[in-house]
Design a protein around this motif. Structure first.
Motif, short mmCIF file in Angstrom:
data_model
loop_
_atom_site.label_atom_id
_atom_site.label_comp_id
_atom_site.label_asym_id
_atom_site.label_seq_id
_atom_site.Cartn_x
_atom_site.Cartn_y
_atom_site.Cartn_z
N GLU A 16 -0.21 -6.79 0.29
CA GLU A 16 -0.67 -5.63 1.04
C GLU A 16 -1.14 -6.03 2.43
OE1 GLU A 16 -2.59 -2.65 -2.27
OE2 GLU A 16 -3.85 -4.28 -1.58
N LEU A 17 -1.55 -7.29 2.59
CA LEU A 17 -2.10 -7.72 3.88
C LEU A 17 -1.00 -7.73 4.92
CD1 LEU A 17 -4.35 -10.65 2.66
CD2 LEU A 17 -5.07 -8.38 3.39
N ALA A 41 4.40 -2.46 -10.53
CA ALA A 41 5.43 -2.99 -9.64
C ALA A 41 5.23 -2.48 -8.22
CB ALA A 41 6.81 -2.57 -10.12
N ARG A 42 5.87 -3.15 -7.30
CA ARG A 42 5.81 -2.69 -5.91
C ARG A 42 7.22 -2.28 -5.53
NH1 ARG A 42 5.75 -5.06 -0.83
NH2 ARG A 42 6.11 -7.10 -1.74
N LEU A 43 7.35 -1.09 -4.95
CA LEU A 43 8.67 -0.61 -4.55
C LEU A 43 9.09 -1.31 -3.26
CD1 LEU A 43 8.27 3.23 -5.13
CD2 LEU A 43 8.99 1.46 -6.72
N PRO A 44 10.40 -1.33 -2.99
CA PRO A 44 10.86 -1.98 -1.77
C PRO A 44 10.22 -1.34 -0.54
CG PRO A 44 12.71 -1.37 -3.18
CD PRO A 44 11.49 -0.80 -3.82
N THR A 45 9.84 -0.07 -0.65
CA THR A 45 9.22 0.63 0.48
C THR A 45 7.73 0.35 0.58
OG1 THR A 45 9.31 2.44 -1.08
CG2 THR A 45 10.82 2.54 0.79
N GLY A 46 7.20 -0.47 -0.33
CA GLY A 46 5.80 -0.88 -0.21
C GLY A 46 4.85 -0.17 -1.15
N GLU A 47 5.26 0.98 -1.71
CA GLU A 47 4.32 1.67 -2.61
C GLU A 47 4.13 0.83 -3.86
OE1 GLU A 47 7.04 3.33 -1.55
OE2 GLU A 47 6.20 4.87 -0.22
N ARG A 48 2.90 0.92 -4.39
CA ARG A 48 2.61 0.22 -5.62
C ARG A 48 2.65 1.22 -6.76
NH1 ARG A 48 -2.26 -3.92 -6.25
NH2 ARG A 48 -1.99 -4.30 -8.47
N VAL A 49 3.35 0.87 -7.83
CA VAL A 49 3.56 1.82 -8.91
C VAL A 49 3.04 1.25 -10.21
CG1 VAL A 49 5.35 2.88 -10.34
CG2 VAL A 49 5.59 2.83 -7.87
N ASN A 50 2.28 2.08 -10.94
CA ASN A 50 1.87 1.68 -12.28
C ASN A 50 2.32 2.75 -13.26
OD1 ASN A 50 -0.23 1.84 -14.65
ND2 ASN A 50 -0.22 -0.26 -13.86
N VAL A 51 2.91 2.32 -14.37
CA VAL A 51 3.37 3.25 -15.38
C VAL A 51 2.82 2.81 -16.72
CG1 VAL A 51 5.39 4.07 -16.64
CG2 VAL A 51 5.53 3.74 -14.16
N ILE A 52 2.35 3.79 -17.49
CA ILE A 52 1.99 3.49 -18.88
C ILE A 52 2.39 4.70 -19.71
CG2 ILE A 52 -0.45 4.09 -18.41
CD1 ILE A 52 -1.11 1.97 -20.66
N ARG A 55 0.16 4.51 -2.13
CA ARG A 55 0.93 4.28 -0.92
C ARG A 55 0.55 2.95 -0.28
NH1 ARG A 55 3.81 7.61 1.79
NH2 ARG A 55 2.96 9.50 0.93
N PHE A 56 1.50 2.32 0.36
CA PHE A 56 1.21 1.08 1.06
C PHE A 56 0.08 1.36 2.04
CE2 PHE A 56 2.13 -2.33 4.12
CZ PHE A 56 2.12 -3.37 3.21
N PRO A 57 -1.07 0.67 1.87
CA PRO A 57 -2.21 1.05 2.71
C PRO A 57 -1.94 0.80 4.19
CG PRO A 57 -2.76 -0.83 1.30
CD PRO A 57 -1.35 -0.49 1.00
N ARG A 58 -2.37 1.75 4.99
CA ARG A 58 -2.22 1.56 6.44
C ARG A 58 -3.17 0.47 6.88
NH1 ARG A 58 -3.49 5.36 11.07
NH2 ARG A 58 -3.59 3.31 12.02
#
Ligand SMILES: Nc1ncnc2c1ncn2[C@@H]1O[C@H](COP(=O)(O)OP(=O)(O)OP(=O)(O)O)[C@@H](O)[C@H]1O
Ligand SMILES: [Mg+2]
Length: 448
Positions: free
Chosen positions: A251-252, A156-167, A182-185
């Protein structure tokens, strides 16, 4: 306080004898703090005010009944308890640290981060698997997702832009695993030149290729900088063109005025509502785009993208996961064959030969630097096996163990066919390259 000093402070003998005691103290005071605060009142406050308020209440509790602590230990304890109470516990300071690009939690006892391209383990851990699961649940619930035994994987992607993977177990044998990217600069090409990823001559060439609307595939391994380069190249598209971007996780960051960004969607908790990259690529073609940009091709959508590239959407861009320019072409062929439209394998070669003009290969070196290692142009036609001609490459000097990678960029004459397209578009050929006059004499490599 920066992350380094924070972690350093946590390594010092803290309140109690060891890290276990520390975690116990944090849990005890977190409990006491939560007993004393009025949740309704708290929810009306801003995040900063909430932290303030929690710090003050906890300060009172510690003065009243806390252990004897040094000022440093006391402020560290306050910090940790409040971080825990507020949200993501020990992950909070890591998320705050802008130099960290990736956080990797492998079960409660191992936390790794990537900083400046290098991965390091931190002397931190969660108090228990339960505490890690609570943090994970808090993260995924912010995006209305759920993680449990029947749904043990979440991306999932957080509202702040970070991408999260959980297993989580039983799929993950090392305990719950959490990966936060982290949301790539968005780096400019000039910044990438400063990092040594490419040189100024390559920038001039790539700018010409993008403006002249050649179809470009950016290829590389995981984390090699594909999306970052794709973003920088997309920045060269002249304003006014209608651009449709298609991504799994947006991400773009395009600055042009006429951009439509599409993002795929996973199925919801009941397994419904999925919208794939493939659906979006197909849809994008009905939106009258001048250019289509696909964040990464991973499956059957490759066929739709290739069709778009060879039918009037010149100047399209995409990334693919491959370790060399040849591999990128073979991989496109395999991916395109995954479409439910069964196209004979040789016909796919035809499709790729006519759609793809240029492959840009990226590599992430062992020292953490990302480098453009080759720019190759397709020299094959029709159903021929793929043949490519190198127009730029990076040749590395022998690497000393643990050392940095040095080397230099080499530039070769541009095939006539490509040069003609640059001329037609009013682009100059950068001096470092020159033009190959007779393409029948071109030296090429065959992909097998
Ligand atoms: N040329 C570069 N120099 C230094 N750092 C870079 C460069 N390109 C990308 N990075 C950093 O490397 C990380 C990965 O970059 P990016 O997401 O672009 O890679 P990717 O190849 O698209 O990864 P993935 O395989 O996950 O899609 C990011 O933190 C990014 O800021
Ligand atoms: Mg990427």
């Amino acid at each position: 306080m920066g992350l380094r000093s924070r972690i350093h402070a946590q390594e010092e003998p803290g309140p109690g004898a060891g890290p276990g005691d520390n975690n116990r103290l944090v849990a005890v005071y977190r409990g006491k703090l939560l007993e004393e605060i009025d949740l309704a009142e708290m929810s009306a406050l801003s995040t900063a005010d909430r932290r303030d308020r929690l710090e003050r209440v906890l300060g009172h509790i510690l003065s009243r009944e806390g252990p004897v602590l040094s000022t440093q230990q006391r402020s560290l304890l306050i910090r940790r308890v409040v971080d825990e109470a507020l949200g993501l516990g020990i992950l909070e300071p890591l998320l705050e640290d802008a130099s960290i690009t990736e956080i990797m939690v492998n079960g409660p006892d191992q936390i790794f981060v990537e900083r400046s391209g290098r991965v390091e383990q931190l002397p931190l851990r969660f108090a228990s698997e339960d505490q890690l699961m609570q943090t994970i649940e808090r993260i995924v619930s912010t995006v209305n997702r759920r993680v449990d035994e029947s749904n043990p994987m979440v991306d999932a992607r957080l509202p702040t832009g970070e991408r999260v993977n959980v297993i989580i177990p039983p799929l993950s044998l090392s305990g719950p695993a959490l990966t936060i990217r982290r949301f790539p600069r968005a780096y400019t090409l000039a910044e990438l030149v400063d990092f040594g990823t490419l040189d100024q001559h390559l920038v001039l060439l790539l700018a010409g290729l993008v403006r002249a609307k050649l179809n470009i595939i950016v290829s590389g391994g995981t984390g090699s900088g594909k999306t970052t380069l794709l973003n920088a190249l997309s920045g060269l598209i002249p304003d006014g063109e209608r651009i449709v971007t298609v991504e799994d996780a947006a991400e773009l960051q395009l600055q042009q005025s006429h951009v439509l960004s599409l993002e795929s969607r996973p199925p919801n908790i009941e397994g419904k509502g999925e919208v794939t990259i493939r659906d979006l690529v197909r849809n994008s073609l009905r939106m009258r785009p001048d250019r289509v940009i696909v964040g990464e091709v991973r499956g059957g959508e490759t066929l739709d993208m290739l069709q778009a590239m060879s039918t009037g959407h010149d100047g399209s861009l995409a990334t693919v996961h491959a370790n060399s320019a040849e591999d990128a072409l073979l991989r496109l062929q395999t991916l395109a064959s995954m479409s439910e439209i069964k196209v004979p394998f040789e016909a796919l070669r035809d499709q790729i030969n006519s759609a793809v003009d240029v492959v840009v290969q990226l590599v992430r070196h062992p020292d953490g630097t990302r480098r453009l290692t080759e720019i190759a142009v397709l020299a094959s036609h029709g159903r021929e096996s793929f043949r490519i001609a190198t127009i730029a490459e990076f040749t590395a000097e022998p690497l000393t163990p643990g050392g940095t990678v040095h080397g230099r960029f080499r530039h070769y004459p541009i095939p006539r066919a490509v040069a003609d397209r640059l001329y037609l578009a009013g682009e100059q050929i950068p001096q470092a390259f020159g033009v190959h006059l007779d393409d029948s004499q071109l030296s090429t490599r065959e992909a097998q």
